[in-house]
Design a protein around this motif. Structure first.
Motif, PDB file in Angstrom:
ATOM      1  N   HIS A   1      10.226   5.591   9.451  1.00 16.72           N
ATOM      2  CA  HIS A   1      10.644   6.831   8.780  1.00 16.72           C
ATOM      3  C   HIS A   1       9.432   7.697   8.430  1.00 16.72           C
ATOM      4  CE1 HIS A   1      13.153   9.452   6.329  1.00 16.72           C
ATOM      5  NE2 HIS A   1      12.291   9.320   5.327  1.00 16.72           N
ATOM      6  N   ASP A   2       8.420   7.099   7.759  1.00 17.93           N
ATOM      7  CA  ASP A   2       7.166   7.811   7.490  1.00 17.93           C
ATOM      8  C   ASP A   2       6.086   6.785   7.151  1.00 17.93           C
ATOM      9  OD1 ASP A   2       7.496   7.035   4.814  1.00 17.93           O
ATOM     10  OD2 ASP A   2       8.481   8.896   4.263  1.00 17.93           O
ATOM     11  N   THR A   3       4.855   7.245   7.076  1.00 17.16           N
ATOM     12  CA  THR A   3       3.718   6.378   6.782  1.00 17.16           C
ATOM     13  C   THR A   3       2.846   7.034   5.711  1.00 17.16           C
ATOM     14  OG1 THR A   3       3.682   5.542   9.058  1.00 17.16           O
ATOM     15  CG2 THR A   3       1.693   5.197   7.735  1.00 17.16           C
ATOM     16  N   SER A   4       2.414   6.213   4.754  1.00 19.96           N
ATOM     17  CA  SER A   4       1.493   6.704   3.722  1.00 19.96           C
ATOM     18  C   SER A   4       0.311   5.748   3.621  1.00 19.96           C
ATOM     19  CB  SER A   4       2.195   6.823   2.364  1.00 19.96           C
ATOM     20  OG  SER A   4       2.674   5.562   1.939  1.00 19.96           O
ATOM     21  N   ILE A   5      -0.836   6.256   3.241  1.00 20.53           N
ATOM     22  CA  ILE A   5      -2.038   5.439   3.108  1.00 20.53           C
ATOM     23  C   ILE A   5      -2.154   4.983   1.650  1.00 20.53           C
ATOM     24  CG2 ILE A   5      -4.528   5.325   3.384  1.00 20.53           C
ATOM     25  CD1 ILE A   5      -2.984   5.638   6.002  1.00 20.53           C
ATOM     26  N   ARG A   6      -2.160   3.654   1.458  1.00 19.39           N
ATOM     27  CA  ARG A   6      -2.291   3.095   0.114  1.00 19.39           C
ATOM     28  C   ARG A   6      -3.693   2.513  -0.056  1.00 19.39           C
ATOM     29  NH1 ARG A   6       1.849  -1.464  -1.927  1.00 19.39           N
ATOM     30  NH2 ARG A   6       3.294   0.151  -1.191  1.00 19.39           N
TER      31      ARG A   6
ATOM     32  N   VAL B   1     -14.567  -4.677  -2.180  1.00 18.80           N
ATOM     33  CA  VAL B   1     -13.811  -4.260  -1.000  1.00 18.80           C
ATOM     34  C   VAL B   1     -12.627  -3.402  -1.405  1.00 18.80           C
ATOM     35  CG1 VAL B   1     -12.396  -5.062   0.933  1.00 18.80           C
ATOM     36  CG2 VAL B   1     -14.505  -6.276   0.327  1.00 18.80           C
ATOM     37  N   THR B   2     -12.545  -2.233  -0.767  1.00 14.26           N
ATOM     38  CA  THR B   2     -11.389  -1.348  -0.927  1.00 14.26           C
ATOM     39  C   THR B   2     -10.748  -1.162   0.441  1.00 14.26           C
ATOM     40  OG1 THR B   2     -12.408  -0.159  -2.771  1.00 14.26           O
ATOM     41  CG2 THR B   2     -10.590   0.931  -1.634  1.00 14.26           C
ATOM     42  N   LEU B   3      -9.442  -1.376   0.494  1.00  8.95           N
ATOM     43  CA  LEU B   3      -8.709  -1.239   1.757  1.00  8.95           C
ATOM     44  C   LEU B   3      -7.929   0.073   1.779  1.00  8.95           C
ATOM     45  CD1 LEU B   3      -7.161  -4.828   2.008  1.00  8.95           C
ATOM     46  CD2 LEU B   3      -9.356  -4.050   2.942  1.00  8.95           C
ATOM     47  N   LYS B   4      -7.873   0.675   2.955  1.00  9.30           N
ATOM     48  CA  LYS B   4      -6.995   1.821   3.195  1.00  9.30           C
ATOM     49  C   LYS B   4      -5.891   1.330   4.134  1.00  9.30           C
ATOM     50  CE  LYS B   4      -9.470   4.927   0.948  1.00  9.30           C
ATOM     51  NZ  LYS B   4      -8.947   5.676  -0.229  1.00  9.30           N
ATOM     52  N   VAL B   5      -4.724   1.081   3.555  1.00  9.72           N
ATOM     53  CA  VAL B   5      -3.647   0.423   4.299  1.00  9.72           C
ATOM     54  C   VAL B   5      -2.560   1.440   4.646  1.00  9.72           C
ATOM     55  CG1 VAL B   5      -2.007  -1.489   4.279  1.00  9.72           C
ATOM     56  CG2 VAL B   5      -4.108  -1.639   2.926  1.00  9.72           C
TER      57      VAL B   5
END
Length: 397
Positions: free
Chosen positions: A48-53, A65-69
């Motif tokens: 449906h859609d995608t967002s970066i968390r 560590v920081t992730l962009k998921v």
């Protein structure tokens, strides 16, 4: 800026697409390697859609560590529009499951402030992780086995703000805590107890009318037992202190004797068995020189005997003797105290049937005060109450 693929799957279903290296941290951009999976288990091809968390993970070496998921919402035929299932990331969470488990393990060993500095998370974030852990681990009592209760209050904040704590008198498990000490404040406990109120046999408390009335309303089979410690403490404040001050005022012409009486508060209030030789001699000097102090001190010792009678009839007879001696003493603070105490006689003689006291709960309250002092207070009372319940899970039956 590096472009690489790690040789081991740290993040199931995703792979690093880009790694940004900073002074003391890494920012890792992930990209999906499989079709998204719904929480029902079905694999959905339609996104449906995608967002970066932005998500925090455990440190790699000395780097935070920081992730962009990229988190996708799916059009599942069974569930409708729903966020995909990621095994290593709880719904709506900003920390990986791996990091949360690491923090939970540290919480049993280190203060929140130290953990916050170690894992580079905000203090509130670590506190919320601990709060969720406690909510999961604190066990609900077996209400069918709860027969006798003890109730007391402790200062929650400055400015006469209190909380009420209720514990099982037999296992010493803290059952319930809430702000306030009024009838309205403790009523939710009895409403939660429901039909189990009928099986409550006795409740130990101080001479708090609000507690007494609420117990009588909800627990018709329970005997109210007034605690010896609180009654004697009240006797010390209202009788011994008052008579001591009056005796000191009569000795204004003799400054040395007046000073001796004024400084004799603690030897008058302490149990005789706890006095050393010097204190015992000081006590004898005070009692010998001041008749009224002698009377109220001896009447205090006789009053304690009411809690050690073998039957209610014996306690009532002893009360009648004590009452008569009080009336004949002519010491007004003592007479006034006895008149106020008389209406609580039923809760005093009940100790012959149920020899309960709140001493263990007083010990708990002291430990609670230490917890509060070490943390410099708690802004989140729900979290504080969970901490208390986790510290006092009760003795095994």
């Amino acid at each position: 800026m590096l472009n690489t693929t790690l040789p081991f799957p740290l993040w199931e279903g995703f792979t690093p697409a880009k790694i940004e290296q900073h002074t003391d941290s890494l920012t890792i951009h992930l990209s999906p390697t499989r079709h998204p999976i719904c929480h029902c288990g079905s694999v959905s091809a339609e996104v449906h859609d995608t967002s970066i968390r932005t998500v925090s993970d455990r440190s790699i070496m000395e780097y935070a560590v920081t992730l962009k998921v990229p988190v996708r919402r799916l059009c599942c035929p069974r569930c409708g529009i729903l966020t995909e299932k990621i095994n290593w990331l709880e719904p709506y969470s900003r920390q990986t499951t791996r990091l949360v488990l690491f923090v939970e393990n540290l919480l049993t060993k280190l203060p929140i402030k130290h953990i916050s500095e170690l894992v580079k998370l905000h203090w509130t974030t670590v506190k919320n992780i601990d709060k969720r852990r406690l909510a999961r681990e604190v066990k609900e009592p077996d209400w069918s086995k709860v027969k006798r209760l003890v109730m007391d209050e402790f200062a929650l904040f400055k400015g006469h703000r209190y909380a009420t704590v209720i514990a099982d008198a037999d296992t010493h498990q803290v059952l319930w805590i809430n702000e306030g000490r009024s009838r309205e404040s403790i009523r939710p406990f009895f409403e939660m107890l429901g039909d189990y109120c009928q099986q409550i046999e006795a409740v130990a408390m101080d001479m708090n009318t609000a507690f007494d009335l609420e117990v009588q309303e909800h627990c018709p089979n329970a005997m109210v037992v007034y605690d010896l410690f609180h009654v004697v403490a009240k006797y010390g404040r209202e009788v011994i202190d008052r008579v001591r001050v009056d005796c000191a005022n009569k000795l204004k012409h003799d400054k040395l004797a007046r000073r001796r009486v004024k400084r004799g508060r603690w030897v008058l209030l302490k149990n005789r068995s706890n006095l050393n030789d010097k204190q015992a001699g000081y006590l004898e000097e005070l009692l010998t020189a001041n008749k009224d102090l002698m009377v109220v001190y001896l009447m205090k010792e006789q009053l304690k005997d009411l809690w050690y009678c073998r039957s209610q009839d014996e306690a009532k007879k002893l009360w009648e003797i004590w009452w008569q001696q009080v009336m004949e003493s002519g010491v007004q603070p003592l007479i006034q105290f006895a008149q106020k105490l008389k209406k609580y006689l039923g809760g005093i003689t009940a100790s012959a049937v149920h020899p309960l006291h709140t001493c263990r709960l007083e010990g708990m309250n002291n430990k609670i005060k230490v917890m509060k002092r070490m943390a410099y207070g708690y802004r989140d009372t729900a979290y504080f109450f969970l901490k208390i319940r986790s510290v006092f899970p009760g003795d095994p039956r």
